[in-house]
Design a protein around this motif. Structure first.
Motif, PDB file in Angstrom:
ATOM      1  N   VAL A 192      34.607  35.240  38.300  1.00 35.61           N
ATOM      2  CA  VAL A 192      35.646  36.112  37.744  1.00 35.61           C
ATOM      3  C   VAL A 192      36.906  35.916  38.580  1.00 35.61           C
ATOM      4  N   SER A 193      38.044  36.245  37.983  1.00 28.99           N
ATOM      5  CA  SER A 193      39.300  36.109  38.726  1.00 28.99           C
ATOM      6  C   SER A 193      40.161  37.334  38.438  1.00 28.99           C
ATOM      7  N   GLY A 194      41.128  37.576  39.306  1.00 33.78           N
ATOM      8  CA  GLY A 194      41.999  38.741  39.142  1.00 33.78           C
ATOM      9  C   GLY A 194      43.427  38.325  38.873  1.00 33.78           C
ATOM     10  N   TYR A 242      46.829  44.893  42.014  1.00 37.03           N
ATOM     11  CA  TYR A 242      45.918  43.776  41.779  1.00 37.03           C
ATOM     12  C   TYR A 242      44.801  44.248  40.848  1.00 37.03           C
ATOM     13  N   LEU A 243      44.611  43.516  39.769  1.00 37.30           N
ATOM     14  CA  LEU A 243      43.603  43.890  38.777  1.00 37.30           C
ATOM     15  C   LEU A 243      42.441  42.913  38.807  1.00 37.30           C
ATOM     16  N   GLY A 244      41.235  43.444  38.709  1.00 37.70           N
ATOM     17  CA  GLY A 244      40.090  42.589  38.425  1.00 37.70           C
ATOM     18  C   GLY A 244      40.069  42.346  36.923  1.00 37.70           C
ATOM     19  N   ARG A 245      39.495  41.239  36.495  1.00 35.05           N
ATOM     20  CA  ARG A 245      39.457  40.987  35.049  1.00 35.05           C
ATOM     21  C   ARG A 245      38.199  40.198  34.693  1.00 35.05           C
ATOM     22  N   VAL A 246      37.783  40.400  33.476  1.00 35.16           N
ATOM     23  CA  VAL A 246      36.646  39.653  32.927  1.00 35.16           C
ATOM     24  C   VAL A 246      37.105  39.122  31.583  1.00 35.16           C
ATOM     25  N   CYS A 247      36.936  37.819  31.355  1.00 35.80           N
ATOM     26  CA  CYS A 247      37.304  37.244  30.064  1.00 35.80           C
ATOM     27  C   CYS A 247      36.096  36.482  29.512  1.00 35.80           C
ATOM     28  N   VAL A 248      35.621  36.903  28.382  1.00 36.76           N
ATOM     29  CA  VAL A 248      34.462  36.239  27.763  1.00 36.76           C
ATOM     30  C   VAL A 248      34.993  35.318  26.665  1.00 36.76           C
ATOM     31  N   LEU A 249      34.952  34.023  26.903  1.00 37.20           N
ATOM     32  CA  LEU A 249      35.382  33.087  25.852  1.00 37.20           C
ATOM     33  C   LEU A 249      34.718  31.713  26.007  1.00 37.20           C
ATOM     34  N   ASN A 250      33.729  31.638  26.887  1.00 43.70           N
ATOM     35  CA  ASN A 250      33.012  30.366  26.998  1.00 43.70           C
ATOM     36  C   ASN A 250      31.900  30.372  25.944  1.00 43.70           C
ATOM     37  N   GLY A 296      28.382  31.012  33.092  1.00 50.28           N
ATOM     38  CA  GLY A 296      28.823  32.152  33.896  1.00 50.28           C
ATOM     39  C   GLY A 296      30.318  32.161  34.168  1.00 50.28           C
ATOM     40  N   TYR A 297      31.057  31.298  33.535  1.00 52.60           N
ATOM     41  CA  TYR A 297      32.499  31.205  33.802  1.00 52.60           C
ATOM     42  C   TYR A 297      33.243  32.245  32.975  1.00 52.60           C
ATOM     43  N   LEU A 298      33.594  33.360  33.634  1.00 54.44           N
ATOM     44  CA  LEU A 298      34.304  34.451  32.958  1.00 54.44           C
ATOM     45  C   LEU A 298      35.687  34.633  33.588  1.00 54.44           C
ATOM     46  N   ALA A 299      36.157  33.590  34.276  1.00 55.52           N
ATOM     47  CA  ALA A 299      37.435  33.669  35.000  1.00 55.52           C
ATOM     48  C   ALA A 299      38.562  33.125  34.122  1.00 55.52           C
ATOM     49  N   TYR A 300      39.793  33.412  34.547  1.00 58.64           N
ATOM     50  CA  TYR A 300      40.981  32.885  33.834  1.00 58.64           C
ATOM     51  C   TYR A 300      40.746  33.012  32.318  1.00 58.64           C
ATOM     52  N   ILE A 301      41.015  31.901  31.571  1.00 58.29           N
ATOM     53  CA  ILE A 301      40.663  31.909  30.135  1.00 58.29           C
ATOM     54  C   ILE A 301      39.671  30.758  29.928  1.00 58.29           C
ATOM     55  N   PRO A 302      38.402  31.087  29.682  1.00 60.38           N
ATOM     56  CA  PRO A 302      37.398  30.023  29.542  1.00 60.38           C
ATOM     57  C   PRO A 302      37.458  29.330  28.178  1.00 60.38           C
ATOM     58  N   GLY A 303      36.594  28.386  27.981  1.00 60.68           N
ATOM     59  CA  GLY A 303      36.492  27.651  26.720  1.00 60.68           C
ATOM     60  C   GLY A 303      35.140  26.952  26.643  1.00 60.68           C
TER      61      GLY A 303
END
Ligand SMILES: Cc1ncc(COP(=O)(O)O)c(C=O)c1O
Length: 490
Positions: free
Chosen positions: A432-434, A441-449, A83-90
């Motif tokens: 998630v993180s912004g 201020y932007l909300g963001r979703v990053c899918v990379l895990n 479920g880690y979609l914050a910052y830049i996952p891995g």
């Protein structure tokens, strides 16, 4: 007689310790999904209580593992969790952990080629694979680093050596105001002070505007300064924007500047047919930052640099000493200490080598493509939520947005968007993180895990949808009560 301390363990003891550690780690991994995505990180008092003097006597392993896995590991963001979609996952793939164990247990010296030529060749192979995937020519050389920041630092060193020589002060480096802060830091470490770094304001799509870049270069030349390097970004951290890499490559070629691309987040999307065209121009860069601990899903601690003209990387780092053996074929064989600042170091190449050998390249291509598809799906569904305005659709696998409603001010929107990120995360399944960018201020979703799949996108939509409904209700009530108090004041 002086004591003869014995730091060695018996074979039986080592087997028992490895089994204990492996057991804990495997339990941890298989139980990642139910773990809260955000551990108890408000731990100031806890950390104060942890301070202690070095123990005079040793302890057995088991109670130390108890403490680590019970008290310390859970007090963190669950970065390897699906479920880690914050910052830049891995995520942290398991073969890399095995490689680290082997590297540490065998403890061979891979700083210089002569000390472990076959092992160093594995590292050279792994760098060549990255080179081929990125479309860099055979003249390229690379370096594994601890992360993207150090890769960019080494790239700026190469650019500086190539274009400025000993007189650094007139040199000017260009990037966008959306570049990762490691660019400014790397420039400073390389002797390019912040007043010689131009952070060009981005365009409406959060990209580096080529016209603005050209103007800034012309202004500096007219002022007698020496433009020498442009750092563009293949996937910014705030919004995932890919700068116009091909147009920047044209400009840097005509201006005679070094073009470095920060591909820490986005470069591995070069592996996929769908996203390769978005990164057009990436393979023309003079140098490229890669972060295998992001787009190759490795555990933290692996960045990489590719330099198109390998001689430039070697020239920046070449050094020897009377006590070291001479390298027999420096043109043919790779010598890590001649291509980077470290002499003694761990063996970072083994993580990449073992991981790619065990999975095969096709699995990486498929996994990166899956992350992109999941991000597009998440984007479509988040965009359809009431009151969401998309600020940056996904170029790759990251998108950014904010919350609005009739009558909301910018400051109301910022508060609500921040609350949406916080409340979604506090539900415990999805983090998630912004980010602040271009004045809001932007909300963001990053899918990379690598562990994120459709179930997590469904959970994101459920949790974000519920948090958003609460926020909109509270905002409307807030506006109503403000209206009431204005009425009452009349
Ligand atoms: C675009 C970009 N560049 C550079 C970095 C820095 O990389 P590292 O944290 O590996 O040093 C990051 C980190 O998230 C990033 O997103």
């Amino acid at each position: 007689m002086t004591e003869r301390p014995d730091l060695e363990f018996t074979a039986a003891q080592m087997h028992a310790m490895v089994d204990a550690v492996a057991g804990r780690c495997i339990d941890h991994i298989v139980n990642l999904p139910p773990q809260p995505i955000l551990g108890d990180v408000g731990a100031e008092d806890f950390c104060r209580r942890m301070r202690e003097d070095a123990p005079e006597q040793g302890s057995p392993l088991e109670p130390l593992l108890d403490q680590l896995f019970r008290d310390y590991v859970p007090r963190s963001f669950t970065t390897p969790g699906p479920g880690y979609l914050a910052y830049i996952p891995g995520g942290g793939v398991f073969p890399a952990a095995l490689a680290d164990f082997i590297a540490d247990a065998t403890n061979r010296y891979t700083g210089i080629w002569q000390a472990a030529p076959a092992l160093v060749q594995l590292e050279a192979n792994a760098l060549d694979w990255l080179r081929d995937w990125m479309g860099f020519p055979p003249t390229s050389r690379g370096l594994f680093t601890t992360g993207g920041s150090m890769a960019t630092f080494n790239a700026i060193l190469c650019a500086r050596e190539r274009h400025l020589g000993p007189d650094l002060r007139p040199g000017v480096l260009y990037t966008s105001d959306q570049a990762h802060h490691s660019v400014l830091k790397a420039a400073k470490l390389a002797g390019i002070m912040p007043d010689r770094v131009r952070a060009i304001p981005c365009d409406d799509a959060y990209r580096l505007p080529v016209a603005g870049l050209g103007d800034a270069i012309a202004r500096d030349r007219a002022a007698g300064l020496v433009p020498f390097c442009v750092v563009s970004t293949a996937g910014t951290t705030n919004t995932g924007a890919v700068d116009p890499l091909a147009a920047i490559a044209d400009l840097t070629a005509s201006e005679g500047l070094w073009h470095h691309v920060d591909g820490a987040y986005g470069a591995f999307f070069q592996l996929c047919d769908d996203t390769k065209p978005i990164l057009r121009g990436l393979s023309r860069a003079d140098s490229l930052t890669l972060d295998p601990h992001k787009g190759m899903f490795l555990p933290y601690g692996t960045g990489a640099l590719l330099v198109r003209d390998g001689a430039a990387l070697r020239a920046a780092h070449e050094a020897t000493a009377g006590y070291l053996p001479a390298m027999p074929h420096p043109e043919e064989f790779y010598d890590p200490s001649q291509h980077g600042p470290d002499l003694s170091r761990g063996f970072p190449g083994l993580r990449v080598w073992l991981t790619v050998k065990m999975y095969g390249a096709a699995v990486f291509r498929a996994a990166v493509a899956e992350k992109r598809a999941l991000a597009l799906e998440a984007f479509r569904r988040v965009a359809a939520l009431p009151g969401i305005v998309i600020d940056a659709p996904p170029d790759l696998s990251l998108f950014a947005f904010h919350v609005t409603w009739p009558g909301a001010t910018l400051s109301d929107e910022d508060v609500a968007t921040r609350a949406l990120m916080d409340r979604t995360t506090r539900r415990g399944r999805i983090m998630v993180s912004g980010a602040a960018a271009r004045g809001r201020y932007l909300g963001r979703v990053c899918v990379l895990n690598f562990r994120t799949h459709t179930a997590e996108i469904d959970a994101l939509l459920e949790d974000m949808g519920a948090a958003l409904a609460d926020i909109r209700e509270e905002s409307a009530a807030g506006l109503e009560s403000q209206g009431e108090s204005r009425e009452a004041a009349r």
